[in-house]
Scaffold this active site. Sequence first.
Site, PDB file in Angstrom:
ATOM      1  CD  GLN A  31      -0.977  -0.617   3.695  1.00  0.00           C
ATOM      2  OE1 GLN A  31      -2.197  -0.501   3.700  1.00  0.00           O
ATOM      3  NE2 GLN A  31      -0.326  -1.188   4.699  1.00  0.00           N
ATOM      4  CG  HIS A  62      -5.046   2.762  19.509  1.00  0.00           C
ATOM      5  ND1 HIS A  62      -4.429   3.927  19.102  1.00  0.00           N
ATOM      6  CD2 HIS A  62      -5.000   1.927  18.439  1.00  0.00           C
ATOM      7  CE1 HIS A  62      -4.018   3.779  17.854  1.00  0.00           C
ATOM      8  NE2 HIS A  62      -4.356   2.584  17.430  1.00  0.00           N
ATOM      9  CG  ASP A  86      -1.560   2.311  14.961  1.00  0.00           C
ATOM     10  OD1 ASP A  86      -1.601   1.994  16.153  1.00  0.00           O
ATOM     11  OD2 ASP A  86      -2.556   2.236  14.207  1.00  0.00           O
ATOM     12  CD  GLU A 106       0.707  -4.179  10.028  1.00  0.00           C
ATOM     13  OE1 GLU A 106       0.682  -3.996   8.800  1.00  0.00           O
ATOM     14  OE2 GLU A 106      -0.272  -4.000  10.775  1.00  0.00           O
ATOM     15  CG  ASP A 139      -1.379 -13.513   5.363  1.00  0.00           C
ATOM     16  OD1 ASP A 139      -2.226 -12.697   5.777  1.00  0.00           O
ATOM     17  OD2 ASP A 139      -1.656 -14.433   4.576  1.00  0.00           O
ATOM     18  N   GLY A 140      -1.551 -12.095   8.718  1.00  0.00           N
ATOM     19  CA  GLY A 140      -2.436 -12.477   9.811  1.00  0.00           C
ATOM     20  C   GLY A 140      -3.423 -13.560   9.417  1.00  0.00           C
ATOM     21  CG  ASP A 157      -5.861  -2.071  15.209  1.00  0.00           C
ATOM     22  OD1 ASP A 157      -6.595  -1.416  14.433  1.00  0.00           O
ATOM     23  OD2 ASP A 157      -4.937  -1.558  15.861  1.00  0.00           O
ATOM     24  CG  ASP A 160     -11.285   1.542   5.614  1.00  0.00           C
ATOM     25  OD1 ASP A 160     -11.534   1.482   6.830  1.00  0.00           O
ATOM     26  OD2 ASP A 160     -11.134   2.617   5.009  1.00  0.00           O
ATOM     27  N   PRO A 164      -5.007  -4.856   1.559  1.00  0.00           N
ATOM     28  CG  PRO A 164      -3.309  -3.888   2.825  1.00  0.00           C
ATOM     29  CD  PRO A 164      -4.146  -3.656   1.604  1.00  0.00           C
TER      30      PRO A 164
END
Length: 277
Positions: A31, A62, A86, A106, A139-140, A157, A160, A164
């Site tokens: 991205q 959060h 983040d 992540e 990769d989650g 978390d 949109d 990914p």
Amino acid sequence: MNLWFTESQTKNLGLQARIKETLFMGKSDFQDVAVVDTHQFGRMLVLDGVFQTTIADEFIYHEMIAHVPLFTHPNPKKVLVIGGGDGGTIREVVRHDAVEKAEMVEIDGMVVEVCKKFLPEISQALINHDPKLELKIGDGIGHMKDAENKYDVIIVDCSDPIGPGKGLFTPEFYQNVYKALKEDGLFVQQTESPFYHQELITYLHKEIGQLFPITKTYLANIPTYPSGLHCFTMGSKKYDPTAANIGNIQPLKTRYYNKDIHKSSFVLPNFVQELLK
């Protein structure tokens, strides 16, 4: 200087922020990644043109995605965060005394490194290498396929449901989440705006509800997210967040979340209730 950044929140609506300075702009394998310093919200992370988090209001998101599930589960020893590059969600997770291990998966390593550099207030658990934390860049979705009866709480978390993040909103993914949770486990996912993303919320509530005996949606007011009204969906095998014993919860210094917010966030306006029927 009169530079503005516009997020197209829908095809008919945009949110603009006037920029002081562009701190970073790059393209990862997944991205476009940018950090801008804005007059209204301070430093802001932007992914593929979409506002992700800001110094001004990040604490609302959060705290609500982390503390609501972690105070619902009576003993959340092992926690997984999918996404959250983040670092804000994992920052809140490791503050809980009950949490012994917090894994974070992540997909985009650039997001992690950029946030550590430009958003250190949010990424402090990553910067400080918190001893509870195990970070995996990967990769989650694939991680979930390999996990079984492993976690007390899973927090999704994600960005949109495009790019990914798209695969984190599918029936197969929720089946793997269910499998990865212990017999009394629960999970939470951010599920967009109940004002602008009604079809998505109805769909997700149905899919999650087919797997989990307790499925609840709760709200938070987040200024930079579409419409300012944001929702989260919880799927729980055993514990009802509206009946959680939060009278004696561990005292944490928070800016948004508290005992009353925990309860009131599940009180839904009629139009949201209609989406979930």
